[in-house]
Design an enzyme around this catalytic site. Structure first.
Site, PDB file in Angstrom:
ATOM      1  CB  ILE A  11      -0.806  -0.121   1.155  1.00 19.88           C
ATOM      2  CG1 ILE A  11      -2.046  -1.025   1.055  1.00 19.88           C
ATOM      3  CG2 ILE A  11      -1.498   1.421   1.255  1.00 19.88           C
ATOM      4  CD1 ILE A  11      -2.808  -1.485   2.272  1.00 19.88           C
TER       5      ILE A  11
ATOM      6  CE1 TYR B  90       0.087  -5.626  10.869  1.00 16.48           C
ATOM      7  CE2 TYR B  90      -2.248  -6.428  10.938  1.00 16.48           C
ATOM      8  CZ  TYR B  90      -1.306  -5.642  10.403  1.00 16.48           C
ATOM      9  OH  TYR B  90      -1.420  -4.876   9.339  1.00 16.48           O
TER      10      TYR B  90
ATOM     11  CE  LYS C 161      -1.446  -0.960  11.256  1.00 17.86           C
ATOM     12  NZ  LYS C 161      -0.171  -0.098  10.448  1.00 17.86           N
TER      13      LYS C 161
END
Length: 337
Positions: A32, A181, A185
């Protein structure tokens, strides 16, 4: 009857020009982040790729240059898992001001065992959150020197169903990679909103904006050789998924809008329009657990203690801002399409 001014609907294919501005994209060499950099380069701005891999960064610069005539793209070494790297990277920028930074780089591990950085932090939490926390500490003077600068933090839809364990931020107990993870975030997302509150309290004109890319698959992402190659078979086999999720080129658009749209306000969150998974970027309501100011403040204090950094901003000298605090975090509270 007097005319009512409305901000034009955001067009992802007709981005405003940004020549003369400088943007830093962490992890801009792949995924991204690459498409964030490519789209921003198309505005005429100077785009700096922060990456720990010089060869991959140079490949990305070549790819962008082949698609964007006259692209101004540079590279700066940045390893977010190395506590000494953020300060060195900011020095290497050689800039006196910075218009925006996109905190995009991240590590996602799928399988045990748990991995640590050399200073003992769990790798995903250290890279995705602590490294960016330290980077903003060192970028603060450049951002402060630029009235209206922006800090765009990339969260994840995976964080929507997670909660932080403030007593185990390093995931030393019951380590599960996917959960670690998602929590890393979530930490980044809470940081972005706490940063917004601190920026407003300080009278700074720098904006902290939160984005998430929705669902993004490599198989739906157009090829950008040598950065990314997609076979015809992959594209055809995953076409039905395009009804639900999208490619990484489309997933980059919330961050690009957060950097460029003059109507975006600090403390807002942008994501894909369709169920938060795909589609054009829009401002959406904050998820309920993102409004937990107590957890966010405790996370900030813990991050400060773990990194030895404390991002601090003030209003630019001699600058009188006209922007007040955001009136709401949902689409209805904003004047954009």
């Amino acid at each position: 009857m007097p005319s009512v001014h409305r901000t034009p609907r955001w067009d992802v294919h007709r981005l405003p020009r940004a020549r003369g501005k400088s943007f830093l994209v962490t992890g801009g060499n792949a995924g991204i982040g690459y498409f964030v950099a490519e789209q921003l380069a198309g505005t005429g701005a100077t785009v700096v790729l922060g990456s720990r891999d010089r060869a991959k960064a140079e490949a990305a610069i070549g790819s962008i240059g082949s698609r964007v005539p006259g692209a101004r793209v540079k590279y700066v070494p940045l390893d977010l898992a190395d506590p000494a790297s953020p300060a060195a990277s900011v020095d290497a920028l050689g800039l006196e001001r910075l218009d925006a930074v996109v905190l995009n780089a991240g590590v996602a591990l799928d399988h045990p065992p748990r991995r640590e950085t050399r200073d003992g932090h769990e790798l995903m939490f250290a890279t995705n959150h602590l490294g960016h926390f330290a980077l903003i500490h060192h970028l603060a003077p450049l951002l402060t020197a630029t009235p209206g600068s922006r800090i765009v933090t990339t969260g994840s839809f995976a964080a929507k169903s997670e909660r932080l364990d403030l007593d185990d931020l390093r995931s030393t107990q019951d380590y599960r990679p996917k959960r670690a993870y998602a929590r890393s975030k979530l930490a980044q997302m809470l940081f972005a909103l706490e940063l917004d509150r601190r920026l407003r309290a300080a009278g700074s004109t720098t904006l902290s904006v939160l984005v998430h890319p929705g669902g993004a698959l490599d198989s739906l992402t157009p090829s950008r050789p040598p950065v990314h190659l997609r076979t015809t078979g992959e594209r055809l086999s995953r076409l039905p998924l395009g009804l639900v999720v999208q490619g990484k080129d489309a997933a980059a658009r919330p961050a690009v809008r957060a950097v460029l749209d003059p109507s975006v306000r600090g403390g807002q969150m942008l994501g894909p329009r369709a169920f938060g998974l795909r589609g054009t970027p829009r401002i959406e309501p904050l998820w309920t657990h993102l409004t937990d100011t107590t957890t966010a403040a405790r996370l900030w204090a813990a991050s400060r203690d773990l990194t030895g950094n404390d991002p601090t901003f003030t209003a630019p000298a001699g600058f009188v801002g006209t922007e007040g605090p955001a009136t709401g975090h949902g689409e209805a509270g904003a004047s954009i399409g």
